[in-house]
Design a protein around this motif. Structure first.
Motif, PDB file in Angstrom:
ATOM      1  N   TRP A 138      -6.934   3.182  -8.078  1.00 34.13           N
ATOM      2  CA  TRP A 138      -8.035   2.996  -7.113  1.00 34.13           C
ATOM      3  C   TRP A 138      -8.448   1.531  -7.005  1.00 34.13           C
ATOM      4  CZ3 TRP A 138      -8.296   6.295  -3.581  1.00 34.13           C
ATOM      5  CH2 TRP A 138      -8.098   7.657  -3.824  1.00 34.13           C
TER       6      TRP A 138
ATOM      7  N   VAL B  59       0.984   4.121  -2.986  1.00 30.71           N
ATOM      8  CA  VAL B  59       0.745   5.561  -2.776  1.00 30.71           C
ATOM      9  C   VAL B  59       1.963   6.365  -3.228  1.00 30.71           C
ATOM     10  CG1 VAL B  59       0.376   7.345  -1.025  1.00 30.71           C
ATOM     11  CG2 VAL B  59      -0.915   5.207  -0.912  1.00 30.71           C
TER      12      VAL B  59
ATOM     13  N   MET C  24      -7.214   1.585   2.844  1.00 33.09           N
ATOM     14  CA  MET C  24      -5.788   1.318   3.096  1.00 33.09           C
ATOM     15  C   MET C  24      -5.448   1.741   4.513  1.00 33.09           C
ATOM     16  SD  MET C  24      -3.767   2.355  -0.402  1.00 33.09           S
ATOM     17  CE  MET C  24      -4.514   3.939  -0.641  1.00 33.09           C
TER      18      MET C  24
ATOM     19  N   ALA D 164      -5.806   0.090  -4.777  1.00 29.80           N
ATOM     20  CA  ALA D 164      -5.938   0.653  -3.426  1.00 29.80           C
ATOM     21  C   ALA D 164      -7.072  -0.014  -2.659  1.00 29.80           C
ATOM     22  CB  ALA D 164      -6.176   2.161  -3.506  1.00 29.80           C
TER      23      ALA D 164
ATOM     24  N   ASP E 130       0.831  -1.205   0.000  1.00 31.56           N
ATOM     25  CA  ASP E 130       0.000   0.000   0.000  1.00 31.56           C
ATOM     26  C   ASP E 130       0.867   1.258   0.000  1.00 31.56           C
ATOM     27  OD1 ASP E 130      -2.295  -1.447  -0.055  1.00 31.56           O
ATOM     28  OD2 ASP E 130      -2.822  -1.177   2.049  1.00 31.56           O
TER      29      ASP E 130
END
Lengths: 227, 226
Positions: free
Chosen positions: B103, A13, A94, B106, A9
């Motif tokens: 997305w 990001v 997340m 995610a 995660d």
């Protein structure tokens, strides 16, 4: 639905934020020129006196880094404010700590690039000879880590506020004053300008970074929730 | 149709500042059901959707989504909810493909899910590599819907989903929502486009002053509730 690992995660990001910067070119077209312009302005302010500029290199360098860092942090959270993105980020599920690490990681990478470019800048504009590479690189890396962690924390704190553009620098710059002091001393020691133990300032910077990383891991979630 | 209650709200109060946007609202939505939420501006439609998504806290009352208490487990609920509000939640400087893939990943979906959703929404064309900032409002809406489709949520919460979409886009949207409901998802749609949305919905509820004013079953007339 969100069942990625912490590292996955965070990497997701960070990669997204860096891709955003590569596509928008804000860092390249605005932040870097702004930081270089600061070095030039310092040169004008000090009458282009190379001796003075070389003696003050470490302080001027880190002032330029801090001001440019504020722009990088602002940009990192401006992209999360548009078109309901922050809601989408909350809904994604997340872990907030992984989002913190991802965003701080992307800022860290941009800061390292900025530090390298400004290093070239002081060598070119001030005629400073860079020495003490071990301490120079190590202190630059931990200072970037501290700035990234604190910047990410204060970035999310101000993200939802209408006055975030002016509030972020007002909050962040005082918080980063210890980094300015520590990094200036460590760089000064590396360049041989000041007779201090540079590695003790490196330790100081490392402790600052650790504190803000720890704070960010715990506080980013609640702050994202309230922003 | 499966009769499991997915959304259960009893006497729910949600405050926006000091204003009670939802005032003792009661509503149930079952799995496989599409419910249209109607009402004038300020009736509480958008707040209802945001409460169900866990984005607006419940101040009092009993609120459960997928069996989880909305007051205690908001973060758990969010993982199973797909929400498309007035904003699309897209990064303006990323391409359509980058957005859908980011997305999707995610939220725990795969790249293949993202690609399939883009094909379903006709986004696997030249649009895929265009940054979102250059898209029309309708195209952005399509991308937002593709993100939801890739996530395969158990609860779909859509605020004016037909807005800005062209006729083809509206047809695709309706088909996607029917398939989601047929697959057991609960769908809550707030819309002013009553003609199209009523054809889509199994039931419609009217909000006024933050609570359910009336409920209309298929083919039936208004029944006061709430």
């Amino acid at each position: 639905m969100a069942d990625g690992t912490f590292v996955n995660d965070a990497a997701l990001v960070a990669a997204k934020d860096l891709r955003l910067e590569l596509r928008s070119r804000v860092a390249v077209s605005q932040v870097v020129p702004f930081a270089v312009l600061l070095l030039v302005i310092f040169g004008f302010a000090l009458d282009g006196d190379q001796t003075t500029l070389q003696r003050l290199t470490s302080g001027l360098y880190w002032v330029a880094v801090l001001f440019a860092a504020v722009l990088i942090v602002q940009r990192a959270f401006a992209v999360e404010s548009d078109d309901g993105v922050r809601d989408a980020l909350r809904l994604a599920g997340m872990r907030p700590a992984s989002v913190f690490v991802g965003k701080a990681g992307a800022i860290f990478v941009q800061l390292i690039v900025l530090e390298v470019l400004l290093g070239v800048g002081v060598a070119v504009f001030f005629g400073t000879t860079l020495t003490g590479w071990g301490l120079l690189i190590a202190s630059a890396v931990v200072a970037a880590a501290g700035i990234s962690a604190a910047g990410t924390l204060y970035g999310v704190l101000t993200a939802g506020l209408r006055v975030k553009e002016s509030l972020l620098p007002m909050l962040l710059l005082p918080v980063l004053a210890p980094v300015l002091i520590g990094a200036t001393r460590a760089m000064g020691a590396a360049l041989g300008d000041v007779a201090v133990d540079g590695w003790s300032w490196f330790n100081f910077l490392a402790i600052f970074a650790l504190i803000y990383v720890a704070l960010g891991l715990f506080a980013f979630g609640p702050l994202l929730e309230e922003s | 149709m499966v009769s499991e209650t997915v959304i259960s709200l009893r006497g729910v109060v949600a405050l926006l500042g000091r204003f009670p946007a939802l005032a003792r609202l009661d509503l149930d939505v079952d799995a496989g059901e599409i419910v249209l939420v109607r009402g004038p501006n300020g009736a509480g439609k958008s707040t209802l959707l945001r409460v169900c998504a866990g984005l607006v806290p419940v101040d009092s009352g009993n609120a459960r989504v997928l069996g989880h208490d909305l007051r205690a487990d908001r973060r758990v609920i969010r993982r199973s909810v797909g929400y498309l509000g007035h904003d699309t939640g897209l990064y303006a400087d990323l391409t359509v493909r980058d957005n859908v893939r980011f997305w999707a990943r995610a939220t725990g979906a795969s790249g293949a899910d993202a690609d399939a959703a883009m094909v379903r929404l006709d986004l696997d064309t030249r649009l895929a590599d265009i940054i979102v900032a250059r898209l029309s409002a309708g195209q952005r809406r399509r991308v937002g819907l593709a993100v939801l489709l890739a996530q395969r949520p158990k609860v779909w919460l859509l605020d004016e989903p037909h807005a800005a979409l062209d006729e083809n886009g509206r047809d695709v949207l309706d088909e996607v929502l029917r398939q989601a409901a047929a697959g057991g998802a609960a769908v809550l749609v707030a819309s002013h486009d009553h003609g199209r949305a009523e054809q889509l919905a199994h039931r419609s509820v009217s909000l006024a002053g933050g609570h359910v004013h009336s409920v209309r079953e298929p083919g039936g007339t208004g029944v006061f509730g709430g």
